[in-house]
Design a protein around this motif. Structure first.
Motif, PDB file in Angstrom:
ATOM      1  N   VAL B 169      52.151 -23.673  48.564  1.00  0.00           N
ATOM      2  CA  VAL B 169      52.480 -24.709  49.546  1.00  0.00           C
ATOM      3  C   VAL B 169      53.955 -25.089  49.488  1.00  0.00           C
ATOM      4  N   ALA B 170      54.581 -24.855  48.346  1.00  0.00           N
ATOM      5  CA  ALA B 170      55.924 -25.387  48.142  1.00  0.00           C
ATOM      6  C   ALA B 170      57.025 -24.365  48.374  1.00  0.00           C
ATOM      7  N   SER B 171      56.672 -23.100  48.639  1.00  0.00           N
ATOM      8  CA  SER B 171      57.767 -22.138  48.789  1.00  0.00           C
ATOM      9  C   SER B 171      57.683 -21.388  50.112  1.00  0.00           C
ATOM     10  N   SER B 172      58.745 -20.653  50.375  1.00  0.00           N
ATOM     11  CA  SER B 172      58.879 -19.965  51.642  1.00  0.00           C
ATOM     12  C   SER B 172      58.777 -18.464  51.394  1.00  0.00           C
ATOM     13  N   PRO B 173      58.100 -17.675  52.217  1.00  0.00           N
ATOM     14  CA  PRO B 173      57.395 -18.055  53.445  1.00  0.00           C
ATOM     15  C   PRO B 173      55.920 -18.357  53.223  1.00  0.00           C
ATOM     16  N   SER B 174      55.510 -18.545  51.936  1.00  0.00           N
ATOM     17  CA  SER B 174      54.081 -18.672  51.686  1.00  0.00           C
ATOM     18  C   SER B 174      53.503 -19.944  52.305  1.00  0.00           C
ATOM     19  N   ALA B 175      54.322 -20.983  52.483  1.00  0.00           N
ATOM     20  CA  ALA B 175      53.807 -22.224  53.058  1.00  0.00           C
ATOM     21  C   ALA B 175      53.251 -21.971  54.464  1.00  0.00           C
ATOM     22  N   LEU B 176      53.998 -21.171  55.240  1.00  0.00           N
ATOM     23  CA  LEU B 176      53.529 -20.840  56.592  1.00  0.00           C
ATOM     24  C   LEU B 176      52.213 -20.063  56.522  1.00  0.00           C
ATOM     25  N   ILE B 177      52.110 -19.201  55.493  1.00  0.00           N
ATOM     26  CA  ILE B 177      50.872 -18.430  55.346  1.00  0.00           C
ATOM     27  C   ILE B 177      49.690 -19.361  55.062  1.00  0.00           C
ATOM     28  N   THR B 178      49.930 -20.395  54.245  1.00  0.00           N
ATOM     29  CA  THR B 178      48.802 -21.277  53.907  1.00  0.00           C
ATOM     30  C   THR B 178      48.246 -21.971  55.154  1.00  0.00           C
ATOM     31  N   ILE B 179      49.123 -22.482  56.018  1.00  0.00           N
ATOM     32  CA  ILE B 179      48.588 -23.199  57.189  1.00  0.00           C
ATOM     33  C   ILE B 179      47.962 -22.208  58.165  1.00  0.00           C
ATOM     34  N   LEU B 180      48.467 -20.971  58.195  1.00  0.00           N
ATOM     35  CA  LEU B 180      47.844 -19.959  59.058  1.00  0.00           C
ATOM     36  C   LEU B 180      46.450 -19.606  58.548  1.00  0.00           C
ATOM     37  N   VAL B 181      46.349 -19.426  57.230  1.00  0.00           N
ATOM     38  CA  VAL B 181      45.043 -19.067  56.666  1.00  0.00           C
ATOM     39  C   VAL B 181      44.012 -20.146  56.995  1.00  0.00           C
ATOM     40  N   VAL B 182      44.388 -21.406  56.762  1.00  0.00           N
ATOM     41  CA  VAL B 182      43.427 -22.479  57.010  1.00  0.00           C
ATOM     42  C   VAL B 182      43.082 -22.549  58.500  1.00  0.00           C
ATOM     43  N   ASN B 183      44.074 -22.410  59.356  1.00  0.00           N
ATOM     44  CA  ASN B 183      43.807 -22.487  60.790  1.00  0.00           C
ATOM     45  C   ASN B 183      42.926 -21.330  61.265  1.00  0.00           C
ATOM     46  N   ILE B 184      43.163 -20.133  60.729  1.00  0.00           N
ATOM     47  CA  ILE B 184      42.346 -18.979  61.121  1.00  0.00           C
ATOM     48  C   ILE B 184      40.921 -19.158  60.620  1.00  0.00           C
ATOM     49  N   TRP B 185      40.805 -19.635  59.381  1.00  0.00           N
ATOM     50  CA  TRP B 185      39.471 -19.918  58.828  1.00  0.00           C
ATOM     51  C   TRP B 185      38.757 -20.968  59.667  1.00  0.00           C
TER      52      TRP B 185
END
Lengths: 275, 316
Positions: B169-185
């Motif tokens: 959640v705190a680094s780039s670009p993984s933060a964008l991946i986290t919100i994408l994963v949750v939204n896709i789920w």
């Protein structure tokens, strides 16, 4: 490999893929329910402890933190908001389905278009207007504002349910001397009861889960559960608080999850038809 | 966009024209429809007009007396504001990736569960769960238990493969991946339910005919089933775009827009500008642009889709 064996292999792969999908879909719910019964020592263990001595202390702490009050806020606001949208929207849907309405199509498109507007566009003006009226933080303000979320859905979905009821029964009622309102309330509405159940349940889910409008407009007095959860659980990075987080999460989730699993038929009909 | 239209595209139905119904009874019509239109005018139209109106002013919430008319200056400022342009870009990426992924996953799931199997009813119910779970709660669960850097499930699993997972959640670009994963789920079940209902409404004889003609499974999907679902797909994409473009809670809870505005979407930008910074005029100008972006994206897809729809109704 024989065609028969190949078909059985394909079928096994299909069932495995479905099982994986169900597992991913359910994992967060299962995880948080289990975690809510774990002690602070167990909750952050990896691999996750599947066998542990369950405790209710997390739920006790949720009660002690005054969650009952916020739960009541959510229940009151959600039920009132759903009732308001159903009472307004079902007759309107009937009107669009059966009466001659001037400019019916543009009006229906207008109703639908509200679902396409990002809520933040409504939220900022509503905050300023309600703040000037000193209504921010009242239950009534949120109840009325939730029309935005529910009413377009109720009108569109109910209209399609009414369209499925044959107009012959309207005519029969008219021949028997029923006026327009009697025809609607006593004859057509009972035939579309499944539709009413469907829109009521969907509105309930959307309202119960809503966050942005509640965050902006609920002030302190009318905070609903999703808002409380994010405000009151600051610092939940600390694993000591994970149990509390889990128990309060389960309290928030319970009504929607239970309703959905009990009457899944209606949820499915509603979402399947919402696009 | 009724249930009817979603599963069986048809030309718009003519209004009921029985002799009795054709008369316009103003009183009945006003009683049935009036309250709804009035309510929507108050809670939807009024705020929208107010948002557009205020976007033409330099208007600070705490200094309402000092507001001054600036015309389209706010909009010109937006066009040069790197933070706003960044938010528009993040929104575009977020929406595009998430809509595409959910469309693929949801359709695949609907195809996978089409043929009967034991427990189908239960599986259908369980697959709905992510969509009805309170998004704030789901996001907290993903953030706390799965994406946590040291004690989270994902980095623990990655550890077995010898991969040291990032501080999601705190680094780039993984933060964008986290919100994408949750939204896709969160949103795959929506596409699944819509596609599942649409598949059930398809005429089986056409699909069977293709099977008899020797078309394999994927050819039947590609050339028979998907073309019949086109109208549904178009409407689903439009709905999905509007849902993602207005998404607030997943991002607000997961990253708050960080790190370094990596995940600041337009809704969050408007929220920060208008309700944290109290620049009502400037913030609302951003909101109006967001509304126009969503509207034009939907209109573009609708135009392509409608052309398609009319061709189809012409041939069937």
């Amino acid at each position: 490999m024989s065609p028969h064996a190949k078909r059985r292999l394909a079928e096994a792969a299909r069932l495995l893929a479905i099982a994986v999908a169900v597992f991913i879909a359910m994992l967060p719910l299962l995880w948080v329910v289990l975690a809510s019964f774990k002690t602070a020592a167990d909750v952050s263990q990896l691999p996750p402890r599947l066998l542990f001595s369950p405790t209710l202390e997390n739920y006790q702490r949720v009660l002690d933190a005054g969650f009952a009050n916020f739960f009541r806020n959510s229940v009151v606001i959600t039920l009132a908001a759903v009732a308001l949208s159903v009472v307004l929207g079902v007759p309107a849907a009937y009107g669009f389905s059966r009466l001659r309405v001037p400019a019916a199509r543009p009006l229906l498109l207008f109703v639908l278009s509200i679902r396409f507007v990002p809520y933040i566009v409504f939220a900022v003006p509503l905050f300023v207007i309600l703040a000037n009226l000193r209504l921010v933080g009242t239950h009534g303000a949120l109840v009325v504002v939730y029309i935005l979320i529910n009413l377009p859905l109720v009108v569109w979905l109910m209209k399609s349910f009414f369209d499925d009821v044959p107009t012959d029964i309207d005519d029969a009622a008219a021949v028997d001397g029923a006026n327009r309102f009697q025809t609607f309330a006593l004859v057509v509405l009972p035939s579309a009861a499944a539709g009413v159940a469907c829109v009521t349940i969907l509105s309930f889910i959307f309202t119960w889960n809503e966050y942005l409008l509640a965050l902006v407009l609920s002030g302190r007095a009318a905070q609903t559960l999703p808002v409380v959860l994010t405000r009151f659980l600051g610092g939940m990075e600390d694993p000591v608080r994970w149990g509390l987080l889990s128990a309060s999460s389960v309290v928030v989730l319970a009504p929607v999850v239970i309703v959905t699993l009990l009457v899944h038929r209606y949820v499915r009909a509603g979402f399947g038809g919402s696009a | 966009m009724t249930r009817r239209a979603a599963s069986h595209p048809q030309p718009p139905r003519a209004p009921h024209r029985g002799a009795r119904r054709s008369a316009l009874h103003w009183r009945d019509t006003a009683l049935f429809i009036g309250p709804t239109l009035l309510a929507l005018a108050v809670v939807a139209v009024l705020p929208t007009l107010w948002a557009i109106f205020s976007s033409l002013f330099d208007w600070h919430f705490h200094r309402p007396d000092a507001r001054s008319f600036v015309g389209i200056d706010n909009y010109l400022r937006l066009a040069r504001d790197p933070r706003f342009l960044n938010a528009a870009w993040v929104t575009t990426i977020y929406t595009t990736v998430s809509v595409s992924a959910t469309l693929v996953f949801g359709t695949l799931l609907a195809l996978l569960t089409k043929a009967p199997f034991p427990g189908k009813g239960l599986v259908r119910a369980l697959l709905t769960v992510p969509m009805i779970m309170t998004p704030v709660v789901s996001t907290l669960v993903w953030k706390t238990f799965f994406f946590e850097a040291d004690l989270g499930l994902i980095n623990w699993v990655l550890g077995f493969a010898g991969i040291e997972g990032p501080a999601w959640v705190a680094s780039s670009p993984s933060a964008l991946i986290t919100i994408l994963v949750v939204n896709i789920w969160f949103m795959t079940p929506f596409v699944y339910l819509v596609m599942d209902a649409a598949l059930e409404g398809l005429p089986t004889d056409v699909i069977d005919a293709a099977k008899i003609d020797g078309a394999g499974y994927w050819r039947r999907v590609r050339f028979v089933i998907l073309p019949m679902l086109r109208a549904t797909i178009v409407f689903t994409v439009i709905f999905r775009i509007t849902i993602d473009a207005r998404m607030f809670e997943i991002i607000h809870v997961m990253t708050g827009g960080g790190p370094a505005r990596d995940t600041e979407v337009l809704t969050l930008w408007v929220y920060n500008a208008a309700l944290r910074g109290f620049h009502l005029g400037y913030g609302n100008a951003g909101g109006v642009v967001l509304m126009l972006l969503v509207g034009s994206a939907c209109l573009a897809i609708m135009l392509v889709g409608l052309r398609d729809l009319y061709q189809r109704t012409g041939t069937t």
